[in-house]
Design a protein around this motif. Structure first.
Motif, PDB file in Angstrom:
ATOM      1  N   PHE A  33       0.873  -1.043  -0.107  1.00 24.75           N
ATOM      2  CA  PHE A  33       0.136  -0.137  -0.073  1.00 24.75           C
ATOM      3  C   PHE A  33       1.012   1.136  -0.114  1.00 24.75           C
ATOM      4  O   PHE A  33       0.686   2.243  -0.826  1.00 24.75           O
ATOM      5  CB  PHE A  33      -0.840  -0.001   1.080  1.00 24.75           C
ATOM      6  CG  PHE A  33      -1.813   1.208   1.236  1.00 24.75           C
ATOM      7  CD1 PHE A  33      -2.853   1.378   0.617  1.00 24.75           C
ATOM      8  CD2 PHE A  33      -1.697   2.108   2.376  1.00 24.75           C
ATOM      9  CE1 PHE A  33      -3.723   2.558   0.639  1.00 24.75           C
ATOM     10  CE2 PHE A  33      -2.543   3.179   2.259  1.00 24.75           C
ATOM     11  CZ  PHE A  33      -3.512   3.412   1.577  1.00 24.75           C
ATOM     12  N   VAL A  34       1.846   1.305   0.806  1.00 24.95           N
ATOM     13  CA  VAL A  34       2.858   2.481   0.832  1.00 24.95           C
ATOM     14  C   VAL A  34       3.493   2.532  -0.327  1.00 24.95           C
ATOM     15  O   VAL A  34       3.772   3.799  -0.973  1.00 24.95           O
ATOM     16  CB  VAL A  34       3.511   2.239   2.236  1.00 24.95           C
ATOM     17  CG1 VAL A  34       4.834   3.205   2.214  1.00 24.95           C
ATOM     18  CG2 VAL A  34       2.809   2.361   3.211  1.00 24.95           C
ATOM     19  N   LEU A  35       4.124   1.370  -0.955  1.00 22.40           N
ATOM     20  CA  LEU A  35       4.863   1.505  -2.174  1.00 22.40           C
ATOM     21  C   LEU A  35       3.841   1.840  -3.245  1.00 22.40           C
ATOM     22  O   LEU A  35       4.512   2.704  -4.174  1.00 22.40           O
ATOM     23  CB  LEU A  35       5.470   0.276  -2.425  1.00 22.40           C
ATOM     24  CG  LEU A  35       6.618  -0.191  -1.456  1.00 22.40           C
ATOM     25  CD1 LEU A  35       7.039  -1.572  -1.932  1.00 22.40           C
ATOM     26  CD2 LEU A  35       7.855   0.651  -1.607  1.00 22.40           C
ATOM     27  N   LEU A  36       2.676   1.378  -3.316  1.00 22.04           N
ATOM     28  CA  LEU A  36       1.881   1.931  -4.376  1.00 22.04           C
ATOM     29  C   LEU A  36       1.459   3.376  -4.333  1.00 22.04           C
ATOM     30  O   LEU A  36       1.661   4.167  -5.611  1.00 22.04           O
ATOM     31  CB  LEU A  36       0.598   1.043  -4.313  1.00 22.04           C
ATOM     32  CG  LEU A  36      -0.436   1.469  -5.616  1.00 22.04           C
ATOM     33  CD1 LEU A  36       0.244   0.981  -6.820  1.00 22.04           C
ATOM     34  CD2 LEU A  36      -1.706   0.493  -5.064  1.00 22.04           C
ATOM     35  N   ALA A  37       1.204   3.902  -3.317  1.00 24.72           N
ATOM     36  CA  ALA A  37       0.969   5.321  -3.095  1.00 24.72           C
ATOM     37  C   ALA A  37       2.236   6.048  -3.477  1.00 24.72           C
ATOM     38  O   ALA A  37       2.079   7.285  -4.028  1.00 24.72           O
ATOM     39  CB  ALA A  37       0.781   5.518  -1.451  1.00 24.72           C
ATOM     40  N   TYR A  38       3.597   5.668  -3.106  1.00 29.41           N
ATOM     41  CA  TYR A  38       4.615   6.280  -3.400  1.00 29.41           C
ATOM     42  C   TYR A  38       4.989   6.611  -4.978  1.00 29.41           C
ATOM     43  O   TYR A  38       5.190   7.281  -5.385  1.00 29.41           O
ATOM     44  CB  TYR A  38       6.028   5.980  -2.824  1.00 29.41           C
ATOM     45  CG  TYR A  38       7.245   6.632  -2.912  1.00 29.41           C
ATOM     46  CD1 TYR A  38       7.597   7.887  -2.817  1.00 29.41           C
ATOM     47  CD2 TYR A  38       8.005   5.951  -3.787  1.00 29.41           C
ATOM     48  CE1 TYR A  38       8.845   8.266  -3.120  1.00 29.41           C
ATOM     49  CE2 TYR A  38       9.355   6.491  -4.042  1.00 29.41           C
ATOM     50  CZ  TYR A  38       9.553   7.650  -3.800  1.00 29.41           C
ATOM     51  OH  TYR A  38      10.766   8.306  -3.989  1.00 29.41           O
ATOM     52  N   LEU A  39       4.755   5.367  -5.561  1.00 31.43           N
ATOM     53  CA  LEU A  39       4.948   5.201  -7.008  1.00 31.43           C
ATOM     54  C   LEU A  39       3.831   5.804  -7.961  1.00 31.43           C
ATOM     55  O   LEU A  39       4.183   6.464  -8.821  1.00 31.43           O
ATOM     56  CB  LEU A  39       4.791   3.798  -7.401  1.00 31.43           C
ATOM     57  CG  LEU A  39       6.093   2.709  -6.943  1.00 31.43           C
ATOM     58  CD1 LEU A  39       5.976   1.389  -7.420  1.00 31.43           C
ATOM     59  CD2 LEU A  39       7.209   3.392  -7.602  1.00 31.43           C
ATOM     60  N   THR A  40       2.687   5.959  -7.032  1.00 27.52           N
ATOM     61  CA  THR A  40       1.625   6.740  -7.853  1.00 27.52           C
ATOM     62  C   THR A  40       2.017   8.242  -7.862  1.00 27.52           C
ATOM     63  O   THR A  40       1.753   8.966  -8.852  1.00 27.52           O
ATOM     64  CB  THR A  40       0.388   6.392  -7.116  1.00 27.52           C
ATOM     65  OG1 THR A  40      -0.003   5.328  -7.233  1.00 27.52           O
ATOM     66  CG2 THR A  40      -0.976   7.442  -7.898  1.00 27.52           C
ATOM     67  N   TYR A  41       2.552   8.728  -6.513  1.00 28.97           N
ATOM     68  CA  TYR A  41       3.140  10.167  -6.482  1.00 28.97           C
ATOM     69  C   TYR A  41       4.135  10.364  -7.527  1.00 28.97           C
ATOM     70  O   TYR A  41       4.118  11.252  -8.238  1.00 28.97           O
ATOM     71  CB  TYR A  41       3.445  10.302  -5.154  1.00 28.97           C
ATOM     72  CG  TYR A  41       4.034  11.552  -4.885  1.00 28.97           C
ATOM     73  CD1 TYR A  41       3.222  12.569  -5.083  1.00 28.97           C
ATOM     74  CD2 TYR A  41       5.424  11.849  -4.645  1.00 28.97           C
ATOM     75  CE1 TYR A  41       3.980  14.158  -4.811  1.00 28.97           C
ATOM     76  CE2 TYR A  41       5.986  13.032  -4.659  1.00 28.97           C
ATOM     77  CZ  TYR A  41       5.382  14.181  -4.571  1.00 28.97           C
ATOM     78  OH  TYR A  41       5.931  15.427  -4.530  1.00 28.97           O
ATOM     79  N   ILE A  42       5.089   9.546  -7.526  1.00 28.60           N
ATOM     80  CA  ILE A  42       6.096   9.703  -8.819  1.00 28.60           C
ATOM     81  C   ILE A  42       5.574   9.898  -9.986  1.00 28.60           C
ATOM     82  O   ILE A  42       5.929  10.592 -10.998  1.00 28.60           O
ATOM     83  CB  ILE A  42       7.202   8.600  -8.313  1.00 28.60           C
ATOM     84  CG1 ILE A  42       7.903   8.564  -7.232  1.00 28.60           C
ATOM     85  CG2 ILE A  42       8.354   8.485  -9.426  1.00 28.60           C
ATOM     86  CD1 ILE A  42       8.798   9.948  -6.802  1.00 28.60           C
ATOM     87  N   ALA A  43       4.778   8.907 -10.357  1.00 28.76           N
ATOM     88  CA  ALA A  43       4.198   8.888 -11.820  1.00 28.76           C
ATOM     89  C   ALA A  43       3.227  10.345 -12.058  1.00 28.76           C
ATOM     90  O   ALA A  43       3.507  10.763 -13.077  1.00 28.76           O
ATOM     91  CB  ALA A  43       3.345   7.719 -11.978  1.00 28.76           C
ATOM     92  N   ALA A  44       2.628  10.542 -11.048  1.00 32.11           N
ATOM     93  CA  ALA A  44       1.769  12.016 -11.202  1.00 32.11           C
ATOM     94  C   ALA A  44       2.692  12.963 -11.444  1.00 32.11           C
ATOM     95  O   ALA A  44       2.441  13.920 -12.179  1.00 32.11           O
ATOM     96  CB  ALA A  44       1.003  12.131 -10.095  1.00 32.11           C
ATOM     97  N   ARG A  45       3.664  13.190 -10.582  1.00 28.38           N
ATOM     98  CA  ARG A  45       4.826  14.318 -10.905  1.00 28.38           C
ATOM     99  C   ARG A  45       5.499  14.240 -12.278  1.00 28.38           C
ATOM    100  O   ARG A  45       5.728  15.171 -13.095  1.00 28.38           O
ATOM    101  CB  ARG A  45       6.068  14.101  -9.977  1.00 28.38           C
ATOM    102  CG  ARG A  45       5.481  14.936  -8.650  1.00 28.38           C
ATOM    103  CD  ARG A  45       6.812  15.212  -7.897  1.00 28.38           C
ATOM    104  NE  ARG A  45       7.983  14.797  -8.200  1.00 28.38           N
ATOM    105  CZ  ARG A  45       9.155  14.595  -7.649  1.00 28.38           C
ATOM    106  NH1 ARG A  45       9.082  14.498  -6.111  1.00 28.38           N
ATOM    107  NH2 ARG A  45      10.368  14.142  -8.290  1.00 28.38           N
ATOM    108  N   LEU A  46       5.716  12.785 -12.668  1.00 23.77           N
ATOM    109  CA  LEU A  46       6.565  12.715 -14.026  1.00 23.77           C
ATOM    110  C   LEU A  46       5.504  13.253 -15.190  1.00 23.77           C
ATOM    111  O   LEU A  46       6.054  13.780 -16.248  1.00 23.77           O
ATOM    112  CB  LEU A  46       6.930  11.388 -14.317  1.00 23.77           C
ATOM    113  CG  LEU A  46       8.326  11.058 -13.502  1.00 23.77           C
ATOM    114  CD1 LEU A  46       8.689   9.567 -13.571  1.00 23.77           C
ATOM    115  CD2 LEU A  46       9.384  11.999 -13.720  1.00 23.77           C
ATOM    116  N   ILE A  47       4.121  12.810 -15.044  1.00 22.50           N
ATOM    117  CA  ILE A  47       3.166  13.232 -15.982  1.00 22.50           C
ATOM    118  C   ILE A  47       3.082  14.684 -15.806  1.00 22.50           C
ATOM    119  O   ILE A  47       2.918  15.067 -17.126  1.00 22.50           O
ATOM    120  CB  ILE A  47       1.894  12.436 -15.560  1.00 22.50           C
ATOM    121  CG1 ILE A  47       2.194  10.886 -16.014  1.00 22.50           C
ATOM    122  CG2 ILE A  47       0.705  12.911 -16.648  1.00 22.50           C
ATOM    123  CD1 ILE A  47       1.040   9.855 -15.737  1.00 22.50           C
TER     124      ILE A  47
END
Length: 53
Positions: A33-47
């Motif tokens: 859950f924590v890793l998914l939230a972090y990776l989602t944040y990183i992906a949103a920043r890159l987009i």
């Protein structure tokens, strides 16, 4: 979805919460859950950065 299951197992667990087994079970829910939230944040920043260019 994962947060729901963490809350469900914490509040209405059909098994006794004790020892290493419970810690491992919660870790198998919380860590992804924590890793998914972090990776989602990183992906949103890159987009967002890609759209700004």
């Amino acid at each position: 979805m994962i947060g729901f299951f963490v809350a469900l197992f914490a509040v209405a667990s059909p098994w006794a919460i004790e020892g290493l087994t419970s810690i491992l079970g919660f870790a198998l829910l919380v860590v992804p859950f924590v890793l998914l939230a972090y990776l989602t944040y990183i992906a949103a920043r890159l987009i967002e950065d890609a759209e700004a260019e």
